[in-house]
Design a protein around this motif. Structure first.
Motif, PDB file in Angstrom:
ATOM      1  N   LEU A 101       0.828  -1.200   0.000  1.00 42.04           N
ATOM      2  CA  LEU A 101       0.000   0.000   0.000  1.00 42.04           C
ATOM      3  C   LEU A 101       0.866   1.256   0.000  1.00 42.04           C
ATOM      4  CD1 LEU A 101      -2.806   1.356   0.302  1.00 42.04           C
ATOM      5  CD2 LEU A 101      -2.446   1.208   2.756  1.00 42.04           C
ATOM      6  N   THR A 124       2.344   2.463  -3.434  1.00 40.36           N
ATOM      7  CA  THR A 124       1.459   2.858  -4.522  1.00 40.36           C
ATOM      8  C   THR A 124       1.601   4.347  -4.826  1.00 40.36           C
ATOM      9  OG1 THR A 124      -0.376   3.286  -3.019  1.00 40.36           O
ATOM     10  CG2 THR A 124      -0.228   1.074  -3.948  1.00 40.36           C
ATOM     11  N   ASP A 125       1.244   4.711  -6.039  1.00 35.81           N
ATOM     12  CA  ASP A 125       1.305   6.105  -6.466  1.00 35.81           C
ATOM     13  C   ASP A 125       0.329   6.968  -5.688  1.00 35.81           C
ATOM     14  OD1 ASP A 125       3.258   5.612  -8.358  1.00 35.81           O
ATOM     15  OD2 ASP A 125       1.810   5.196  -9.955  1.00 35.81           O
ATOM     16  N   THR A 126      -0.817   6.416  -5.351  1.00 38.43           N
ATOM     17  CA  THR A 126      -1.818   7.187  -4.613  1.00 38.43           C
ATOM     18  C   THR A 126      -1.275   7.620  -3.267  1.00 38.43           C
ATOM     19  OG1 THR A 126      -3.566   5.912  -5.681  1.00 38.43           O
ATOM     20  CG2 THR A 126      -4.167   7.128  -3.714  1.00 38.43           C
ATOM     21  N   PHE A 127      -0.629   6.719  -2.573  1.00 38.89           N
ATOM     22  CA  PHE A 127      -0.075   7.061  -1.263  1.00 38.89           C
ATOM     23  C   PHE A 127       1.009   8.121  -1.410  1.00 38.89           C
ATOM     24  CE2 PHE A 127       2.681   6.463   2.423  1.00 38.89           C
ATOM     25  CZ  PHE A 127       1.745   6.535   3.434  1.00 38.89           C
ATOM     26  N   GLU A 128       1.822   8.011  -2.459  1.00 36.08           N
ATOM     27  CA  GLU A 128       2.874   9.008  -2.671  1.00 36.08           C
ATOM     28  C   GLU A 128       2.268  10.377  -2.953  1.00 36.08           C
ATOM     29  OE1 GLU A 128       5.500   7.541  -5.679  1.00 36.08           O
ATOM     30  OE2 GLU A 128       6.117   5.830  -4.468  1.00 36.08           O
ATOM     31  N   ARG A 129       1.176  10.426  -3.717  1.00 35.34           N
ATOM     32  CA  ARG A 129       0.522  11.706  -3.990  1.00 35.34           C
ATOM     33  C   ARG A 129      -0.079  12.302  -2.724  1.00 35.34           C
ATOM     34  NH1 ARG A 129      -3.441  10.190  -8.210  1.00 35.34           N
ATOM     35  NH2 ARG A 129      -2.351   8.245  -8.512  1.00 35.34           N
ATOM     36  N   VAL A 130      -0.678  11.454  -1.895  1.00 34.80           N
ATOM     37  CA  VAL A 130      -1.238  11.934  -0.635  1.00 34.80           C
ATOM     38  C   VAL A 130      -0.132  12.505   0.238  1.00 34.80           C
ATOM     39  CG1 VAL A 130      -2.326  11.183   1.516  1.00 34.80           C
ATOM     40  CG2 VAL A 130      -3.239  10.418  -0.674  1.00 34.80           C
ATOM     41  N   GLN A 131       1.002  11.815   0.278  1.00 35.26           N
ATOM     42  CA  GLN A 131       2.126  12.283   1.082  1.00 35.26           C
ATOM     43  C   GLN A 131       2.648  13.624   0.561  1.00 35.26           C
ATOM     44  OE1 GLN A 131       5.346   9.475   1.259  1.00 35.26           O
ATOM     45  NE2 GLN A 131       6.252  10.436   3.042  1.00 35.26           N
ATOM     46  N   GLU A 132       2.727  13.784  -0.760  1.00 29.27           N
ATOM     47  CA  GLU A 132       3.177  15.048  -1.339  1.00 29.27           C
ATOM     48  C   GLU A 132       2.218  16.180  -0.990  1.00 29.27           C
ATOM     49  OE1 GLU A 132       3.624  14.378  -5.506  1.00 29.27           O
ATOM     50  OE2 GLU A 132       5.371  13.074  -5.248  1.00 29.27           O
ATOM     51  N   HIS A 133       0.903  15.911  -1.097  1.00 24.78           N
ATOM     52  CA  HIS A 133      -0.078  16.945  -0.759  1.00 24.78           C
ATOM     53  C   HIS A 133      -0.004  17.314   0.718  1.00 24.78           C
ATOM     54  CE1 HIS A 133      -2.105  17.365  -4.566  1.00 24.78           C
ATOM     55  NE2 HIS A 133      -2.210  16.043  -4.682  1.00 24.78           N
TER      56      HIS A 133
END
Length: 56
Positions: free
Chosen positions: A27, A30-39
């Protein structure tokens, strides 16, 4: 009584960590988690900027 709850939640955390290590690592990759972390990081920076602006 409070100490029992703390120990209970620690035990649950260890259990989940041991049994679901592979799923958690998958989990987090994943790219989604990386985007959430960046935001989250961008939001933190914006918040700090606003605090500095209010102080100054």
């Amino acid at each position: 009584m409070f100490k029992i709850f703390v120990l209970f939640f620690i035990a649950i955390g260890i259990y989940v960590g041991i049994n679901y290590t592979d799923e958690i690592e998958q989990l987090m990759d994943t790219d989604t988690f990386e985007r959430v972390q960046e935001h989250a990081e961008e939001g933190k920076e914006a918040l700090l900027d606003k605090i500095d602006e209010i102080k100054g």
